[in-house]
Scaffold this motif. Structure first.
Motif, short mmCIF file in Angstrom:
data_model
loop_
_atom_site.label_atom_id
_atom_site.label_comp_id
_atom_site.label_asym_id
_atom_site.label_seq_id
_atom_site.Cartn_x
_atom_site.Cartn_y
_atom_site.Cartn_z
N GLU A 105 0.87 4.17 -2.96
CA GLU A 105 0.49 5.55 -2.70
C GLU A 105 1.39 6.53 -3.44
O GLU A 105 0.94 7.60 -3.85
N LYS A 120 5.18 11.06 -0.05
CA LYS A 120 5.00 9.62 0.20
C LYS A 120 6.30 8.87 -0.05
O LYS A 120 6.65 7.93 0.69
N GLN A 137 0.83 -1.20 0.00
CA GLN A 137 0.00 0.00 0.00
C GLN A 137 0.86 1.26 0.00
O GLN A 137 0.58 2.22 -0.72
#
Length: 353
Positions: free
Chosen positions: A280, A296, A276
């Motif tokens: 992102e 990120k 995940q």
């Protein structure tokens, strides 16, 4: 033989192989991992890729792993099988195993034996000639692999069954040179109506699903009318033209400049334990927010550094921390000691799923 070209983009997850304490492969845990990865936004799963423990498996274990992945993955996930072997014959045999397991493409690295460029090109072409699935090349400057020269990549890109490249040393400059050298390559790929990849498993009708339809006795040559379940309707598709597809591999934290240069996606080692977090970075860029993507990516730098240092044992411990089954690597690789575990725990503290 050759396979239909696939759309290769998005974040791909490099699968690890869990083992029992005695070293036997633990297929049920692999199936669990693949099922969980199938719930993530990742576009593809790569089994037995370079840097994994695929080279430690027997031929029987390899077939079992491929079958387990093929049966456990969601239909929309692109499945790619590493077929790193030192001979054309063995690489093709592994590609055929991947085809039987419903994979979509194969990933081919250079043989461990250092070959002259002419023989290396022959190796790649001969495997691609015989592979029932489209071939992706693997390039990495670190042994036992090797970095593929751009001239060689350009030559191989002309082969109808060599559709792309994962490059662990990809830079903006190298990507630009590869894109220029392969600019003439154009292929049509089948995609969904929203331009997502169409996998082999998506176009195979699923029997036993959908409404029943009555078949008359006359059409069966006598007897009572029967209700027979029709196959599930096939999906609507369209065609997209793509060039030679180049994917980054390695550090997720270095992905943004490559995305800005035009790279369609990546195979980050960190995606095995933090899919995940890796997605992102990609998703923020695709949503038109490079500043958020950079933020990120910055969060992943420590984890990238730790996993680069600790290798597959670190990745597997990271999987254990984040709800996947990792376990210990197969001997002679050793599990992490206490200090190394603490490094992984600190690096993943903000990346827990």
């Amino acid at each position: 033989m050759s396979g239909e070209a696939m759309l290769i983009d998005g974040i791909h997850i490099p699968l690890t192989v869990p083992f029992y304490r005695d070293g036997n492969s633990y297929l049920r845990k692999l199936e669990h991992n693949v099922g969980r990865y199938s719930l993530t936004p990742a576009a593809g799963l790569v089994a037995l890729g370079p840097g994994s423990e695929g080279s430690t498996l027997s031929d029987v274990e390899t077939d079992e792993v491929l079958q387990a992945v093929g049966q456990s993955a969601a239909r929309e996930k692109v499945l790619i099988a590493g077929i790193a072997k030192d001979s054309v014959r063995r690489a093709v045999a592994m590609a055929e195993s991947a085809e039987r397991a419903s994979f979509d493409s194969v990933l081919l690295a250079a043989p461990h034996t250092l070959l002259p460029d002419a023989e290396l090109a022959l190796f790649f072409r001969a495997v691609a000639d015989a592979s029932p699935l489209p071939v992706l090349l693997w390039s990495h400057a670190t042994a036992p692999s090797r970095q593929l020269p751009i001239t060689l990549v350009a030559e191989l890109a002309e082969h109808a069954n060599i559709v792309g490249l994962y490059d662990a040393d990809l830079s903006v400059e190298r990507y630009g040179l590869i894109a220029t050298a392969t600019a003439s390559v154009r292929r049509d790929v089948t995609v969904t109506t929203i331009f997502a990849p169409v996998t082999r498993r998506m176009v195979v009708p699923e029997s036993g699903e959908g409404p029943a339809t009555f078949v008359s006795a006359e059409s069966l040559g006598g007897g009572a009318a029967l209700a027979v379940a029709t196959p599930k309707a096939t999906i609507k598709t369209r065609t997209k033209t793509v060039g030679f597809q180049v994917m980054a591999a390695g550090d997720a934290s270095e992905l943004l400049p490559l995305l800005e240069a035009g790279v369609p996606g990546a195979l980050p080692r960190l995606a095995a334990c933090s899919p995940q977090a890796c997605h992102e970075v990609f998703a923020a860029f695709k949503d038109g927010d490079p500043a958020l993507s950079a933020e990120k990516a910055k969060r992943l730098r420590m984890a990238d550094e730790v996993m680069r240092k600790l290798g597959v044992a670190g990745i597997k411990y990271g999987c254990d921390l984040n709800g996947y089954f990792g376990g210990s690597p197969r001997l002679p690789r050793l599990p992490l000691n206490i200090e190394q575990r603490e490094l992984v725990e600190v690096a993943l503290r903000e990346l827990r799923n």
